[in-house]
Enzyme design. Structure first.
Site, short mmCIF file in Angstrom:
data_model
loop_
_atom_site.label_atom_id
_atom_site.label_comp_id
_atom_site.label_asym_id
_atom_site.label_seq_id
_atom_site.Cartn_x
_atom_site.Cartn_y
_atom_site.Cartn_z
N ASP A 293 5.13 4.67 37.11
CA ASP A 293 5.44 3.34 37.62
C ASP A 293 5.12 2.31 36.54
OD1 ASP A 293 5.76 1.02 39.21
OD2 ASP A 293 5.08 2.08 41.00
N ARG A 295 5.45 -1.02 37.04
CA ARG A 295 5.31 -2.34 37.65
C ARG A 295 3.90 -2.91 37.51
NH1 ARG A 295 7.56 -1.00 43.53
NH2 ARG A 295 6.37 0.90 43.04
#
Length: 374
Positions: A293, A295
């Site tokens: 991920d 983010r």
């Protein structure tokens, strides 16, 4: 420059602008000069790298060019790596670069050296630009580029870019936008947070800010949110959260421009292509050089603070979001799960999120619902 009062821009403002310009150049497949304390490299992403540019880079080289690869891509090349590395390029050979950077089943026994600060900065530029995170880096004498139009950016400016964007976050527009099933809704647009992109807070109803506010951090999903893709449950989560908030006293949904777990829409489509060949969602990203991920949610926490939210009833299945809000100083009082409809096309995706990324998803219940035709 600055006039002393900051009217014409502080040093931090100018650094941010230089990074933004460098990102535009990088996305356009044009080289960018990264300067450190004593060294400099001319960097270019592997996307759009063509022979004329490769030859021009080679002529400027003050030493051996290298290909900088993230740990995820090195693992797909058969190497046990947790850190990025670099492979020497005696010549800027496009076929060799494509093999190391993009070929699905490529393997290599090439020597991989540790990266330095310039290499790390080059990878960060690629990530911020939402391109494939593999970079050609060419040591150069910056003086030879004084009369060129090559954009220059410092290691320090890129290092501080994300943090400074959070600090610059501000509201630039807001208006009532009645939605189906949630007629009392306001859209609040923020500038900052993640590069050149705006972020949106959807305030549903009139949430009581003196109490824990129902909140969902929702990363944009063009395919699921807008077109109803069966490969994920994002659209269901989005509409389900807004509907629940409208019926239960209100809440705040942050619509964050972080498509494809922060990899961008182009890389998301590349990953979807790999998924069609049998890779799961995380293996597909790893082939492209991305970890689980990409983010960041610190700016989401800042958005909530600017809206007056201090205590949160978070609507998520992702433990990373819970941790991020707590680390940013918000009080996460409770958690609420948000599950969409299972389909033949998304159950493997949902199972992968649970098994690979620790999402709180009852996959047994999902399979039971699917088999029951719900």
């Amino acid at each position: 420059m600055t006039d002393g009062n900051g009217i014409l821009g502080s040093r931090a403002d100018l650094d941010q602008t230089r990074v933004e310009r460098a990102l535009a150049e990088f996305r356009a497949a044009r080289p960018v000069l990264i300067t450190g304390e004593t060294e400099a490299v001319l960097v270019c992403g592997v996307e759009g790298l063509e022979q004329p540019l490769a030859e021009a880079l080679a002529k400027l080289a003050l030493g051996t060019p290298r290909l900088v690869l993230p740990a995820a891509r090195l693992r797909r090349l058969g190497l046990e790596r947790t850190l990025p590395g670099r492979v020497a390029l005696p010549s800027i050979d496009l076929k060799r670069i494509e093999q190391l950077a993009l070929v699905i089943d490529a393997k290599t026994d090439a020597p991989v050296a540790p990266v330095d600060g310039l290499d790390e900065t080059a990878l960060e530029l690629a990530r911020l630009a939402l391109t494939v995170p593999v970079v050609v880096a060419v040591p150069v004498d910056p003086a030879r580029l004084d009369d060129s139009n090559v954009e220059r950016v410092s290691v320090e400016a890129v290092k501080n870019f994300r943090r400074n964007e959070v600090r610059r976050l501000r509201i630039v527009g807001r208006a009532p936008v009645p939605l189906e099933g949630a007629p009392e809704t306001e859209f609040v647009v923020f500038r900052g947070g993640e590069g050149l992109r705006d972020q949106v807070a959807i305030v549903v109803g009139k949430p009581d800010l003196t109490k824990p506010v129902p909140v969902r951090l929702h990363s944009a999903c063009l395919t699921g949110d807008l077109f109803g893709s069966l490969k994920c449950d994002c659209g269901d989560q989005l509409r389900g959260a807004v509907e629940w908030m409208a019926k239960n006293g209100g809440g705040v949904l942050l619509y964050l421009d972080q498509e494809g777990r922060g990899n961008g829409i182009a890389n998301k489509m590349r990953a979807y292509k790999l998924q069609s060949l049998g890779f799961d969602t995380y293996d597909a990203d790893e082939v492209l050089g991305f970890d689980l991920d990409q983010r960041h949610f610190d700016f989401a926490a800042e958005m909530l603070k600017k809206l007056g939210v201090a205590e949160v009833d978070i609507m998520t299945n992702n433990p990373v979001k819970v941790t991020a809000l707590r680390e940013a100083g918000l009080h996460v009082v409770s958690e609420r799960r948000v599950i969409g409809r299972p389909t033949d096309e998304n159950v493997r995706y949902l199972a992968s999120k649970r098994e690979r990324a620790g999402h709180f998803i009852d996959t047994d219940a999902l399979f039971a619902r699917l088999n029951a035709g719900e």
